[in-house]
Write a protein that holds these residues in place. Structure first.
Motif, PDB file in Angstrom:
ATOM      1  N   ILE A 224       0.843  -1.206   0.000  1.00  0.00           N
ATOM      2  CA  ILE A 224       0.000   0.000   0.000  1.00  0.00           C
ATOM      3  C   ILE A 224       0.877   1.255   0.000  1.00  0.00           C
ATOM      4  O   ILE A 224       0.650   2.191  -0.774  1.00  0.00           O
ATOM      5  N   ILE A 225       1.910   1.257   0.865  1.00  0.00           N
ATOM      6  CA  ILE A 225       2.812   2.417   0.958  1.00  0.00           C
ATOM      7  C   ILE A 225       3.572   2.615  -0.356  1.00  0.00           C
ATOM      8  O   ILE A 225       3.764   3.738  -0.810  1.00  0.00           O
ATOM      9  N   PHE A 226       3.973   1.498  -0.984  1.00  0.00           N
ATOM     10  CA  PHE A 226       4.723   1.577  -2.243  1.00  0.00           C
ATOM     11  C   PHE A 226       3.893   2.283  -3.315  1.00  0.00           C
ATOM     12  O   PHE A 226       4.417   3.070  -4.096  1.00  0.00           O
TER      13      PHE A 226
ATOM     14  N   ILE B 132      25.530  -0.258   0.898  1.00  0.00           N
ATOM     15  CA  ILE B 132      24.698  -1.139   0.075  1.00  0.00           C
ATOM     16  C   ILE B 132      25.121  -2.590   0.285  1.00  0.00           C
ATOM     17  O   ILE B 132      24.276  -3.470   0.485  1.00  0.00           O
ATOM     18  N   LYS B 133      26.432  -2.830   0.287  1.00  0.00           N
ATOM     19  CA  LYS B 133      26.955  -4.189   0.475  1.00  0.00           C
ATOM     20  C   LYS B 133      26.511  -4.762   1.827  1.00  0.00           C
ATOM     21  O   LYS B 133      26.093  -5.913   1.929  1.00  0.00           O
ATOM     22  N   ARG B 134      26.590  -3.950   2.880  1.00  0.00           N
ATOM     23  CA  ARG B 134      26.174  -4.394   4.222  1.00  0.00           C
ATOM     24  C   ARG B 134      24.704  -4.791   4.235  1.00  0.00           C
ATOM     25  O   ARG B 134      24.334  -5.815   4.792  1.00  0.00           O
ATOM     26  N   VAL B 135      23.852  -3.942   3.657  1.00  0.00           N
ATOM     27  CA  VAL B 135      22.410  -4.210   3.685  1.00  0.00           C
ATOM     28  C   VAL B 135      22.080  -5.456   2.866  1.00  0.00           C
ATOM     29  O   VAL B 135      21.275  -6.288   3.301  1.00  0.00           O
ATOM     30  N   LEU B 136      22.714  -5.596   1.711  1.00  0.00           N
ATOM     31  CA  LEU B 136      22.444  -6.777   0.872  1.00  0.00           C
ATOM     32  C   LEU B 136      22.860  -8.069   1.579  1.00  0.00           C
ATOM     33  O   LEU B 136      22.217  -9.104   1.418  1.00  0.00           O
TER      34      LEU B 136
ATOM     35  N   ASP C  74      18.380  -2.099  -5.843  1.00  0.00           N
ATOM     36  CA  ASP C  74      17.453  -1.013  -6.197  1.00  0.00           C
ATOM     37  C   ASP C  74      16.645  -0.551  -4.982  1.00  0.00           C
ATOM     38  O   ASP C  74      16.451   0.652  -4.786  1.00  0.00           O
ATOM     39  N   LYS C  75      16.182  -1.520  -4.172  1.00  0.00           N
ATOM     40  CA  LYS C  75      15.385  -1.163  -2.989  1.00  0.00           C
ATOM     41  C   LYS C  75      16.237  -0.411  -1.968  1.00  0.00           C
ATOM     42  O   LYS C  75      15.777   0.550  -1.361  1.00  0.00           O
ATOM     43  N   VAL C  76      17.481  -0.843  -1.802  1.00  0.00           N
ATOM     44  CA  VAL C  76      18.384  -0.170  -0.854  1.00  0.00           C
ATOM     45  C   VAL C  76      18.656   1.250  -1.337  1.00  0.00           C
ATOM     46  O   VAL C  76      18.605   2.203  -0.548  1.00  0.00           O
ATOM     47  N   GLU C  77      18.916   1.408  -2.632  1.00  0.00           N
ATOM     48  CA  GLU C  77      19.179   2.738  -3.183  1.00  0.00           C
ATOM     49  C   GLU C  77      17.949   3.648  -3.049  1.00  0.00           C
ATOM     50  O   GLU C  77      18.079   4.834  -2.790  1.00  0.00           O
TER      51      GLU C  77
END
Length: 194
Positions: A71-73, A136-140, A148-151
């Motif tokens: 819904i938020i997306f 980005i590497k840490r989150v992945l 893409d979602k992290v960015e």
């Protein structure tokens, strides 16, 4: 009670830094974790979230995250509406928690401290930074997500430059040993200010 805000973009290493302050005997309030708990146990929040997202907002007493995320997306105004329900409750819960602590200062860790105006309730602010590629590497490596979602999350948060301009201290969190030294140094500086 002196309140120190701890913030930083996704993947900057706020949790790592928070644990280091805890090791120094400083109580740390992780707003995200407390918000999730409140969304499960507060009848007022539950009722309002069901009004906002519909009867499927909770399934078996658990927040229906996929439904809410979808819904938020589609409509970002729902995120603002949800935050308007949850953030005031978290702020009031934090105040009660802080009063119970017996320490020279407490840390309130909030990812979007500046974005939601939470910095105004803090006496001092620490921003944790790291290069975007490392973040980005840490989150992945820790979350089931995509680059893409992290960015997209990074782009929705204030830039490090904006946060630094409004902070009292900055921790560059790339090498753990150096991060620990920075935490110790900042801890001493805070104690000296009290």
């Amino acid at each position: 009670m002196t309140i120190v805000g701890l913030t930083g973009g996704i993947g900057s290493g706020k949790t790592t830094v928070a644990k280091q302050f805890e090791a120094l005997g400083i109580p740390v309030y992780i707003a995200d974790i407390e918000a999730k708990k409140l969304m499960l146990r507060s009848k007022i929040i539950k009722r309002k979230l069901i009004q906002l997202f519909g009867s499927e907002a909770y399934i078996n007493e658990t927040l229906n995250k996929p439904l809410i995320a979808s819904i938020i997306f589609k409509d970002k105004t729902y995120l603002q509406k949800m935050n308007a329900i949850v953030h005031p409750k978290v702020a009031s819960h934090f105040k009660k928690w802080a009063l119970k602590q017996n320490a020279p200062y407490v840390i309130k860790e909030v990812a979007i401290l500046f974005e939601n105006g939470g910095n105004k309730q803090c006496d001092l602010v620490i921003t944790v930074t790291a290069p975007k590629a490392i973040r980005i590497k840490r989150v992945l490596s820790r979350d089931n997500t995509t680059k893409d979602k992290v960015e997209a999350i990074i782009n929705n948060q204030w830039s490090d430059e904006e946060k630094i301009k409004n902070s009292h201290f900055v921790i560059d969190n790339v090498v753990l040993a150096k991060t620990k030294k920075q935490v110790l140094h900042i801890h001493q500086q805070i104690l000296n200010k009290l």
